[in-house]
Design a protein around this motif. Structure first.
Motif, PDB file in Angstrom:
ATOM      1  N   ALA A   1       9.948  -3.041 -10.618  1.00  0.00           N
ATOM      2  CA  ALA A   1      10.741  -2.932 -11.853  1.00  0.00           C
ATOM      3  C   ALA A   1      10.514  -1.617 -12.582  1.00  0.00           C
ATOM      4  O   ALA A   1      11.436  -1.059 -13.179  1.00  0.00           O
ATOM      5  CB  ALA A   1      10.419  -4.113 -12.772  1.00  0.00           C
ATOM      6  N   HIS A   2       9.299  -1.089 -12.539  1.00  0.00           N
ATOM      7  CA  HIS A   2       8.984   0.133 -13.294  1.00  0.00           C
ATOM      8  C   HIS A   2       8.625   1.296 -12.364  1.00  0.00           C
ATOM      9  O   HIS A   2       7.912   2.220 -12.752  1.00  0.00           O
ATOM     10  CB  HIS A   2       7.823  -0.139 -14.250  1.00  0.00           C
ATOM     11  CG  HIS A   2       8.064  -1.279 -15.190  1.00  0.00           C
ATOM     12  ND1 HIS A   2       8.987  -1.221 -16.215  1.00  0.00           N
ATOM     13  CD2 HIS A   2       7.525  -2.536 -15.238  1.00  0.00           C
ATOM     14  CE1 HIS A   2       9.005  -2.365 -16.862  1.00  0.00           C
ATOM     15  NE2 HIS A   2       8.127  -3.181 -16.289  1.00  0.00           N
ATOM     16  N   SER A   3       9.129   1.241 -11.133  1.00  0.00           N
ATOM     17  CA  SER A   3       8.822   2.286 -10.164  1.00  0.00           C
ATOM     18  C   SER A   3      10.033   3.152  -9.873  1.00  0.00           C
ATOM     19  O   SER A   3      11.159   2.651  -9.776  1.00  0.00           O
ATOM     20  CB  SER A   3       8.319   1.652  -8.857  1.00  0.00           C
ATOM     21  OG  SER A   3       8.147   2.639  -7.863  1.00  0.00           O
ATOM     22  N   SER A   4       9.784   4.448  -9.754  1.00  0.00           N
ATOM     23  CA  SER A   4      10.864   5.380  -9.411  1.00  0.00           C
ATOM     24  C   SER A   4      10.844   5.704  -7.925  1.00  0.00           C
ATOM     25  O   SER A   4      11.617   6.521  -7.441  1.00  0.00           O
ATOM     26  CB  SER A   4      10.716   6.674 -10.215  1.00  0.00           C
ATOM     27  OG  SER A   4       9.467   7.290  -9.938  1.00  0.00           O
ATOM     28  N   SER A   5       9.922   5.056  -7.201  1.00  0.00           N
ATOM     29  CA  SER A   5       9.788   5.289  -5.776  1.00  0.00           C
ATOM     30  C   SER A   5      10.848   4.501  -5.014  1.00  0.00           C
ATOM     31  O   SER A   5      11.682   3.813  -5.596  1.00  0.00           O
ATOM     32  CB  SER A   5       8.389   4.887  -5.310  1.00  0.00           C
ATOM     33  OG  SER A   5       8.192   5.225  -3.962  1.00  0.00           O
ATOM     34  N   TRP A   6      10.787   4.613  -3.694  1.00  0.00           N
ATOM     35  CA  TRP A   6      11.711   3.863  -2.831  1.00  0.00           C
ATOM     36  C   TRP A   6      11.504   2.365  -3.028  1.00  0.00           C
ATOM     37  O   TRP A   6      10.385   1.867  -2.992  1.00  0.00           O
ATOM     38  CB  TRP A   6      11.458   4.235  -1.372  1.00  0.00           C
ATOM     39  CG  TRP A   6      12.160   3.359  -0.366  1.00  0.00           C
ATOM     40  CD1 TRP A   6      11.655   2.252   0.243  1.00  0.00           C
ATOM     41  CD2 TRP A   6      13.475   3.536   0.151  1.00  0.00           C
ATOM     42  NE1 TRP A   6      12.573   1.714   1.112  1.00  0.00           N
ATOM     43  CE2 TRP A   6      13.711   2.487   1.081  1.00  0.00           C
ATOM     44  CE3 TRP A   6      14.492   4.465  -0.071  1.00  0.00           C
ATOM     45  CZ2 TRP A   6      14.903   2.351   1.785  1.00  0.00           C
ATOM     46  CZ3 TRP A   6      15.678   4.336   0.634  1.00  0.00           C
ATOM     47  CH2 TRP A   6      15.878   3.297   1.540  1.00  0.00           C
ATOM     48  N   GLN A   7      12.596   1.645  -3.245  1.00  0.00           N
ATOM     49  CA  GLN A   7      12.538   0.190  -3.363  1.00  0.00           C
ATOM     50  C   GLN A   7      12.946  -0.417  -2.030  1.00  0.00           C
ATOM     51  O   GLN A   7      14.055  -0.187  -1.564  1.00  0.00           O
ATOM     52  CB  GLN A   7      13.474  -0.306  -4.471  1.00  0.00           C
ATOM     53  CG  GLN A   7      13.394  -1.801  -4.703  1.00  0.00           C
ATOM     54  CD  GLN A   7      14.090  -2.214  -5.983  1.00  0.00           C
ATOM     55  OE1 GLN A   7      13.860  -1.613  -7.046  1.00  0.00           O
ATOM     56  NE2 GLN A   7      14.942  -3.227  -5.914  1.00  0.00           N
ATOM     57  N   PRO A   8      12.032  -1.153  -1.386  1.00  0.00           N
ATOM     58  CA  PRO A   8      12.338  -1.700  -0.061  1.00  0.00           C
ATOM     59  C   PRO A   8      13.657  -2.447  -0.017  1.00  0.00           C
ATOM     60  O   PRO A   8      13.968  -3.224  -0.919  1.00  0.00           O
ATOM     61  CB  PRO A   8      11.157  -2.655   0.192  1.00  0.00           C
ATOM     62  CG  PRO A   8      10.044  -2.080  -0.615  1.00  0.00           C
ATOM     63  CD  PRO A   8      10.691  -1.536  -1.853  1.00  0.00           C
ATOM     64  N   ARG A   9      14.416  -2.200   1.034  1.00  0.00           N
ATOM     65  CA  ARG A   9      15.698  -2.884   1.225  1.00  0.00           C
ATOM     66  C   ARG A   9      15.461  -4.173   2.010  1.00  0.00           C
ATOM     67  O   ARG A   9      14.594  -4.228   2.880  1.00  0.00           O
ATOM     68  CB  ARG A   9      16.682  -1.992   1.974  1.00  0.00           C
ATOM     69  CG  ARG A   9      16.856  -0.596   1.390  1.00  0.00           C
ATOM     70  CD  ARG A   9      17.431  -0.615  -0.028  1.00  0.00           C
ATOM     71  NE  ARG A   9      17.850   0.709  -0.457  1.00  0.00           N
ATOM     72  CZ  ARG A   9      17.190   1.468  -1.322  1.00  0.00           C
ATOM     73  NH1 ARG A   9      16.045   1.045  -1.830  1.00  0.00           N
ATOM     74  NH2 ARG A   9      17.661   2.652  -1.677  1.00  0.00           N
ATOM     75  N   VAL A  10      16.239  -5.176   1.722  1.00  0.00           N
ATOM     76  CA  VAL A  10      16.164  -6.456   2.429  1.00  0.00           C
ATOM     77  C   VAL A  10      17.487  -6.676   3.146  1.00  0.00           C
ATOM     78  O   VAL A  10      18.554  -6.522   2.550  1.00  0.00           O
ATOM     79  CB  VAL A  10      15.886  -7.624   1.466  1.00  0.00           C
ATOM     80  CG1 VAL A  10      15.672  -8.924   2.247  1.00  0.00           C
ATOM     81  CG2 VAL A  10      14.683  -7.333   0.582  1.00  0.00           C
ATOM     82  N   LEU A  11      17.434  -7.017   4.425  1.00  0.00           N
ATOM     83  CA  LEU A  11      18.641  -7.267   5.187  1.00  0.00           C
ATOM     84  C   LEU A  11      18.434  -8.430   6.142  1.00  0.00           C
ATOM     85  O   LEU A  11      17.301  -8.822   6.428  1.00  0.00           O
ATOM     86  CB  LEU A  11      19.082  -6.025   5.961  1.00  0.00           C
ATOM     87  CG  LEU A  11      18.079  -5.377   6.929  1.00  0.00           C
ATOM     88  CD1 LEU A  11      18.839  -4.629   8.027  1.00  0.00           C
ATOM     89  CD2 LEU A  11      17.178  -4.379   6.210  1.00  0.00           C
ATOM     90  N   THR A  12      19.524  -9.013   6.580  1.00  0.00           N
ATOM     91  CA  THR A  12      19.454 -10.101   7.561  1.00  0.00           C
ATOM     92  C   THR A  12      19.693  -9.516   8.950  1.00  0.00           C
ATOM     93  O   THR A  12      20.494  -8.586   9.111  1.00  0.00           O
ATOM     94  CB  THR A  12      20.508 -11.189   7.278  1.00  0.00           C
ATOM     95  OG1 THR A  12      21.813 -10.595   7.283  1.00  0.00           O
ATOM     96  CG2 THR A  12      20.256 -11.852   5.931  1.00  0.00           C
ATOM     97  N   THR A  13      18.985 -10.052   9.945  1.00  0.00           N
ATOM     98  CA  THR A  13      19.149  -9.556  11.308  1.00  0.00           C
ATOM     99  C   THR A  13      19.242 -10.697  12.307  1.00  0.00           C
ATOM    100  O   THR A  13      18.540 -11.702  12.192  1.00  0.00           O
ATOM    101  CB  THR A  13      17.960  -8.646  11.713  1.00  0.00           C
ATOM    102  OG1 THR A  13      16.725  -9.310  11.421  1.00  0.00           O
ATOM    103  CG2 THR A  13      18.017  -7.320  10.992  1.00  0.00           C
TER     104      THR A  13
END
Length: 333
Positions: free
Chosen positions: A226-238
């Motif tokens: 919430a308070h990070s400017s870094s890369w936010q992990p993406r979630v996907l279905t596979t």
């Protein structure tokens, strides 16, 4: 192919993209024989300028998450697109032989047979992180042999993911549907290590559950970052049965690499990989310099017994061991 004997033969085979030469080179660097260690060091020096051009991807996941099955399908897809894919699949070690138990080539049969792929199962030999001590060297050998995508498959969650994270450019966590129960079994730290999270086995009737699980993970990730400017992990279905999912996974990996480059993080990450490798080598050397000496193991056992009986204090036990360590490892003049 005949057995290679010289550094120049190994180098010629690797740069000629010969899979048999690559297999022999990895066997060489994994060898504990003294006569092989010097040859291996010379080979690494010779091929170093031909390394670093791949994208290194780590895969981990809960038991039954389908790591090998996804790597098999994903790797085959990439090979069909013209990439050359190498898989360093880490098996748990047999306590008897020290060798691999599972044999990932049987679980990645389709990929292993592809002419643009190389699959190498290696025993973990009890190393923390579920990786072989020479996995980093194996990555460089694969790069020298012209493989531009390298997968490292670990034994699974709980096997020291931080070590694997320090070896790769992209760290992928595989999870299953039912995030409520699943999240209880996955530590917060592992989620924070992941660059991508795949809700795997999103097949048939499980597809809807996978979409719901994806949303639950996205909610957790949103809270953690919430308070990070870094890369936010993406979630996907596979799903291995959906080519579109494999395309999406690859696009997400490329997006993350682009983000790293744009934010001047890619070279920084590669630098940290080298620092981690050096620290690991130092730790291995110190471990071997102690536990590799029978007299030190005997001293350790003795002082442990004396300490447990109350004959000596912890500090006295420690000083006794260190004194013996210095004597045993003192250079001969």
């Amino acid at each position: 192919m005949t057995k290679l004997k010289t550094v120049s033969q190994y180098k010629e085979g690797l740069l000629g993209k010969n899979r048999a030469a690559l297999a022999q080179a990895i066997t060489l660097i994994e060898s504990q024989a003294a006569k092989h260690k010097h040859l291996a060091q010379q080979l690494m020096k010779e091929i170093y300028s031909h390394t670093g051009k791949s994208i290194r991807i780590g895969f981990t996941g809960v038991p039954g998450a389908g790591k090998s099955t996804l790597i098999n399908a994903f790797g085959t897809y990439l090979c069909d697109q013209g990439y050359r894919v190498a898989v360093l699949a880490i098996d748990p070690s047999s306590t008897v032989s020290g060798g691999s138990i599972l044999g990932d080539k049987t679980r990645m049969e389709q990929l292993a047979k592809h002419p643009r792929a190389f699959v190498r199962p290696s025993p973990s030999q009890g190393t923390l992180g579920g990786v072989h001590r020479k996995t980093r060297e194996a990555v460089l050998l694969c790069e020298a042999a012209g493989y531009d995508v390298i997968f490292i498959e670990t034994m699974g969650v709980g096997q020291g993911e931080g070590i694997v994270k320090q070896m790769v450019d992209v760290f992928v966590l595989l999870v299953l549907t039912g995030a409520g129960d699943e999240l209880q079994g996955i530590k917060k730290g592992i989620l924070e290590l992941a660059d991508l999270i795949c809700v795997n086995k999103a097949d048939g009737d499980n597809r809807k559950k996978a979409v719901l699980t994806k949303k639950e993970y996205e909610s957790v990730i949103s809270f953690l970052y919430a308070h990070s400017s870094s890369w936010q992990p993406r979630v996907l279905t596979t799903s291995v049965y959906e080519t579109g999912d494999l395309i999406s996974l690859w696009n997400h990996i490329l997006d993350y690499k682009s983000w790293l480059i744009q934010n001047e993080r890619f070279e920084q990450k590669r630098g940290l990989q080298l620092s981690s490798w050096l620290q690991s080598r130092i730790a291995d050397y110190l471990y071997e310099s102690f536990y590799g000496k029978q007299e030190l193991r005997d001293t350790l056992k003795d002082v442990e017994q004396r300490m447990q009986k109350g004959d000596i204090t912890m500090e006295e036990a420690f000083e006794t061991i260190i004194h013996q360590y210095k004597q045993v490892n003192q250079p001969i003049k």
